[in-house]
Motif scaffolding. Structure first.
Motif, PDB file in Angstrom:
ATOM      1  N   ARG A 216       0.875  -1.169   0.000  1.00  0.00           N
ATOM      2  CA  ARG A 216       0.000   0.000   0.000  1.00  0.00           C
ATOM      3  C   ARG A 216       0.918   1.226   0.000  1.00  0.00           C
ATOM      4  N   ALA A 217       0.761   2.067  -1.017  1.00  0.00           N
ATOM      5  CA  ALA A 217       1.674   3.207  -1.197  1.00  0.00           C
ATOM      6  C   ALA A 217       1.215   4.390  -0.364  1.00  0.00           C
ATOM      7  N   ARG A 218       1.268   4.215   0.962  1.00  0.00           N
ATOM      8  CA  ARG A 218       0.735   5.273   1.834  1.00  0.00           C
ATOM      9  C   ARG A 218       1.524   6.574   1.716  1.00  0.00           C
ATOM     10  N   ARG A 219       2.843   6.457   1.555  1.00  0.00           N
ATOM     11  CA  ARG A 219       3.658   7.672   1.444  1.00  0.00           C
ATOM     12  C   ARG A 219       3.336   8.407   0.136  1.00  0.00           C
ATOM     13  N   LEU A 220       3.130   7.641  -0.920  1.00  0.00           N
ATOM     14  CA  LEU A 220       2.760   8.237  -2.206  1.00  0.00           C
ATOM     15  C   LEU A 220       1.390   8.909  -2.107  1.00  0.00           C
ATOM     16  N   GLU A 221       0.445   8.243  -1.465  1.00  0.00           N
ATOM     17  CA  GLU A 221      -0.899   8.839  -1.290  1.00  0.00           C
ATOM     18  C   GLU A 221      -0.782  10.207  -0.628  1.00  0.00           C
ATOM     19  N   ARG A 222       0.104  10.294   0.385  1.00  0.00           N
ATOM     20  CA  ARG A 222       0.244  11.568   1.094  1.00  0.00           C
ATOM     21  C   ARG A 222       0.801  12.658   0.184  1.00  0.00           C
ATOM     22  N   VAL A 223       1.856  12.339  -0.586  1.00  0.00           N
ATOM     23  CA  VAL A 223       2.425  13.402  -1.421  1.00  0.00           C
ATOM     24  C   VAL A 223       1.496  13.752  -2.578  1.00  0.00           C
ATOM     25  N   LEU A 224       0.704  12.802  -3.036  1.00  0.00           N
ATOM     26  CA  LEU A 224      -0.261  13.128  -4.098  1.00  0.00           C
ATOM     27  C   LEU A 224      -1.504  13.787  -3.511  1.00  0.00           C
ATOM     28  N   ASP A 225      -1.599  13.752  -2.181  1.00  0.00           N
ATOM     29  CA  ASP A 225      -2.733  14.363  -1.483  1.00  0.00           C
ATOM     30  C   ASP A 225      -4.057  13.872  -2.074  1.00  0.00           C
ATOM     31  N   THR A 226      -4.169  12.564  -2.149  1.00  0.00           N
ATOM     32  CA  THR A 226      -5.350  11.966  -2.777  1.00  0.00           C
ATOM     33  C   THR A 226      -6.095  11.097  -1.769  1.00  0.00           C
ATOM     34  N   PRO A 227      -7.413  11.059  -1.865  1.00  0.00           N
ATOM     35  CA  PRO A 227      -8.160  10.132  -1.012  1.00  0.00           C
ATOM     36  C   PRO A 227      -8.080   8.693  -1.518  1.00  0.00           C
ATOM     37  N   ALA A 228      -7.497   8.506  -2.720  1.00  0.00           N
ATOM     38  CA  ALA A 228      -7.410   7.156  -3.286  1.00  0.00           C
ATOM     39  C   ALA A 228      -6.520   6.274  -2.417  1.00  0.00           C
ATOM     40  N   HIS A 229      -6.825   4.985  -2.393  1.00  0.00           N
ATOM     41  CA  HIS A 229      -5.948   3.986  -1.773  1.00  0.00           C
ATOM     42  C   HIS A 229      -5.154   3.357  -2.908  1.00  0.00           C
ATOM     43  N   ILE A 230      -3.839   3.544  -2.858  1.00  0.00           N
ATOM     44  CA  ILE A 230      -3.005   3.086  -3.977  1.00  0.00           C
ATOM     45  C   ILE A 230      -2.208   1.851  -3.558  1.00  0.00           C
ATOM     46  N   TYR A 231      -2.357   0.789  -4.318  1.00  0.00           N
ATOM     47  CA  TYR A 231      -1.607  -0.448  -4.068  1.00  0.00           C
ATOM     48  C   TYR A 231      -0.742  -0.750  -5.284  1.00  0.00           C
ATOM     49  N   TYR A 232       0.453  -1.311  -5.032  1.00  0.00           N
ATOM     50  CA  TYR A 232       1.221  -1.806  -6.175  1.00  0.00           C
ATOM     51  C   TYR A 232       1.711  -3.215  -5.920  1.00  0.00           C
ATOM     52  N   LYS A 233       1.587  -4.025  -6.948  1.00  0.00           N
ATOM     53  CA  LYS A 233       2.052  -5.409  -6.912  1.00  0.00           C
ATOM     54  C   LYS A 233       3.419  -5.411  -7.576  1.00  0.00           C
ATOM     55  N   TYR A 234       4.458  -5.844  -6.832  1.00  0.00           N
ATOM     56  CA  TYR A 234       5.837  -5.651  -7.300  1.00  0.00           C
ATOM     57  C   TYR A 234       6.481  -6.959  -7.768  1.00  0.00           C
ATOM     58  N   GLU A 235       6.714  -7.048  -9.076  1.00  0.00           N
ATOM     59  CA  GLU A 235       7.334  -8.239  -9.664  1.00  0.00           C
ATOM     60  C   GLU A 235       8.859  -8.112  -9.778  1.00  0.00           C
ATOM     61  N   GLY A 236       9.398  -6.967  -9.365  1.00  0.00           N
ATOM     62  CA  GLY A 236      10.841  -6.754  -9.480  1.00  0.00           C
ATOM     63  C   GLY A 236      11.680  -7.591  -8.525  1.00  0.00           C
ATOM     64  N   VAL A 237      11.035  -8.311  -7.620  1.00  0.00           N
ATOM     65  CA  VAL A 237      11.793  -9.164  -6.690  1.00  0.00           C
ATOM     66  C   VAL A 237      12.235 -10.480  -7.329  1.00  0.00           C
TER      67      VAL A 237
END
Lengths: 453, 453
Positions: free
Chosen positions: B85-106
């Motif tokens: 859950r990209a909580r830090r990104l949500e804060r800087v974008l100042d959005t009410p959206a809940h942003i999730y990312y699924k990371y395949e780079g591992v």
């Protein structure tokens, strides 16, 4: 499906304290000495370049030091890191040993370094500092600090060794992507840099001098170091604490813990929580510090007071050293090219709690390539040394016919070190010689200081 | 500590089946056609270069296809991959959206590609094949297949586009580290390569021809493709299935799923399990396919039968295309430079189940740098396009004042793409122009084939 391979912890299991081994360390404790007066260094001596929060940690005798919530909040981006049982590796090595590796390469910077970078950025931010200055060689530490400063809106100024700046532009770009300013060292921004203009390739020693000068000359700028010091080793103990829990999930306890050692913070971080159990509970886990044969500080160095940097600006520290102006041959494991070792770790070797082993870089890369082909991950050149030592332990377990449990610190990936793999695969990797003569001569230039017992 | 940031699954939750969307696809199904006869392609036509296990998957109408234990065993080295859950990104974008990312780079290769590489290697090994041949441009697919082949003791021969071979030596070394043989294409090893000696820079089209020729000319060698085909999209559905479970842990369901699209397998893998729920249960999740404005297949292409490769060796496939000999401008997202798109995904766009959005590369890198500075991970240039589209969705949620749930496919890291970041940070990244005239002319050279409805 076969038995478990990967041991993951939920983020609620990120440790709440760092393990401070200092109160448990055996032997007499020799204090760091002021380079001019040779008196024990006090907090005030350090306050020009470090915040009080870190100075307190540097000398603390509390066995546990709380991790601030703000730091744990950042750790959650990649911690807890995974622990893997290397079942495929065990099969190809045909060993009865159970081999586990704790993988720190999942951090955004690709190594264990952000564990301390984030903590150092936090305590500096808390102290009202606006900027951190540091040096970097191959770029691992510089990128970790760039990342850490970004999280706390601190400026970050990195003096990058000139030849690395030219040869490793991608590490520089990584730092810039995270918002840092990177200078080619020697630069014309500092007195130290200008005085070294005739050495355009630079050196870690020069870069340290430039960073320290930058920090000392400004009230709102501090200096940050990526290894060696007590507080740095302390921050890394999240690695070992998580490993303890993960091995518990696996129902095991290590017979031997193996890691690579440059300045020592990576192996300290993995091993100290286990070392403390050994010391307190009389366990017999072995600890093997793997270092490059070209820079064999622990296996060939002298246990003496020496400077941490090349030019002699830092306090005198009690440690194994090859002499502060010994220049290690340019092995690919840039993170292991350091003339000394963390005083705490040096003391453990001196007291026989830890063993040290020197590894040739071709042998290290041979192990790394074999590891990559069965476990997938391409290891950094530094942990490749730990893999080599671990392979030897697995071989030994086979000879003994014993199901020994081996824990390896896989401190980072090798994505920015592919030129070293290229040289190895082409048969062009050299086993650079450690020069005993150079060391002898460097030891002759050791500062006058009390003898260590 | 704040609410959860990272959603991890134990390895027991690695999916046991792949999701086959074919039986649920809306609209009429146009079959692939033989390039010479224009008759529907049958299994026998494919048997010269693919093993029967994969051919069966390519045409299967079973909604679930079991994942062999041997494949799940390898998946365990990096799967389940984390969801954040990209909580830090949500804060800087100042959005009410809940942003999730699924990371395949591992994954060891750094992207989603090994999900299918391992499966393809397994089914070829099972069929008695000794070697796989493939092409690679920037190197993501070639390294994934090198890794996959290594696990099953298959030889791997990669034809790497000449100019990439020269400019990206580290991707080549990565493949070699995993045991593959890498040829600069055009090579003198194949008829196709020799005939193209006057194009020393090479192209993906030439490299495909060399790999297909190598496979077709040998009984124990097959060909392997990293995207577009049904069985490749199928293998990637482990991503979306894990994401479903992880969002369930978070107590959420996506309002919008965003991913980048080149050949389509990455976004298919993330989205198809959600698409199926939409289709079966009448849900209204939106699916946004982000593609480069310089190669806008879905937003500007024609929905027609076309070849998968440049020179016209493959079956004719029903898809959005810019024309099989359209040469996309050299944007840094090498994985998105493809003239067509997976037929299944093209069909979903045609039917209005999916939306498509073209993104300029400077806007993509701007989003990627902002992401890196708060979430740490440096995204690959390809998923940077998805990030840009997701930022727009977050902005839209803010305007609407709605807590929308956004799921992003972060398909890989950018460790081997730092030169692109360097260009962006230096202000030298260009928004390369899509040439409508070139496309028109390429469309005029489309093969004669039945019209699609």
């Amino acid at each position: 499906m076969a038995e478990a391979t990967k041991f993951l912890l939920p983020e609620s299991e990120i440790p709440e304290t760092w393990v401070n081994l200092l109160p448990d360390l055996p032997g007499t404790r020799a204090p760091p000495l002021h380079p001019a007066t040779q008196e024990p260094v006090g907090p005030d001596d350090l306050a020009a370049i470090f915040p009080m929060g870190l100075i307190e940690q540097e000398v603390s005798t509390e066995p546990e030091i709380p991790i601030p919530d703000e730091v744990r909040e950042i750790y959650r981006l990649w911690r807890p890191t995974p622990m893997h049982r290397a079942r495929r590796l065990e099969r190809v090595l045909d060993t009865p040993a159970h081999i586990y590796y704790k993988y720190e390469g999942v951090s955004p910077a690709g190594s264990h370094k952000p564990n301390t970078a984030v903590a150092q950025a936090f305590f500096n931010k808390q102290a009202g500092i606006k900027k951190l200055a540091t040096e970097t060689g191959a770029g691992q530490w510089g990128s970790a600090l760039a990342l850490g400063c970004g999280f706390f809106d601190l400026e970050c100024e990195v003096f990058m060794v000139g030849i690395s700046y030219d040869q490793k532009p991608y590490r520089r770009v990584m730092m810039e992507t995270w918002g840092a300013t990177v200078h080619r060292s020697p630069s014309d921004l500092t007195e130290a840099g200008r005085s070294q203009a005739e050495h355009p390739s630079g050196s870690l020693g020069i870069a340290i001098s430039e960073a320290v000068e930058t920090a000392a000359g400004s009230d709102d700028t501090n200096y940050s170091l990526g290894s060696v010091l007590n507080h740095v080793c302390l921050h890394q103990t999240v690695i070992g604490q998580e490993s303890l829990k993960q091995l518990e999930l696996a129902g095991e306890y290590p017979d031997v813990v193996v890691g690579c050692v440059g300045g020592g913070s990576n192996f300290a971080g993995l091993s100290y929580p286990f070392v403390r159990r050994n010391l307190r509970d009389g366990l017999e886990t072995r600890f093997v510090a793997a270092e490059p044969a070209a820079c064999p500080t622990l296996t060939r160095g002298a246990y003496r007071y020496d400077f941490g940097d090349t030019v002699g600006l830092t306090p005198l520290m009690p440690m194994y050293t090859l002499g502060h102006d010994f220049v290690p041959p340019p092995v690919h494991a840039g993170g292991l090219r350091y003339h000394g070792d963390a005083p705490s770790l040096s003391g453990l070797v001196k007291e026989g709690v830890m063993e040290a082993k020197a590894v040739l870089q071709t042998a290290a890369f041979d192990a790394a390539v074999r590891f990559a082909r069965v476990e997938g991950i391409i290891p950094g050149p530094e942990p490749a040394h730990a893999l080599r030592a671990a392979f030897d332990e697995a071989e030994e377990a086979k000879r003994a016919g014993e199901e020994r449990v081996i824990l390896i610190g896989l401190s980072g990936h090798g994505h920015f070190d592919m030129s070293a793999y290229e040289a190895f695969l082409a048969g062009e990797l050299e086993d650079l010689e450690f020069s005993e003569a150079d060391m002898e001569s460097a030891l002759e230039r050791l500062p006058e200081a009390p003898a260590l017992t």
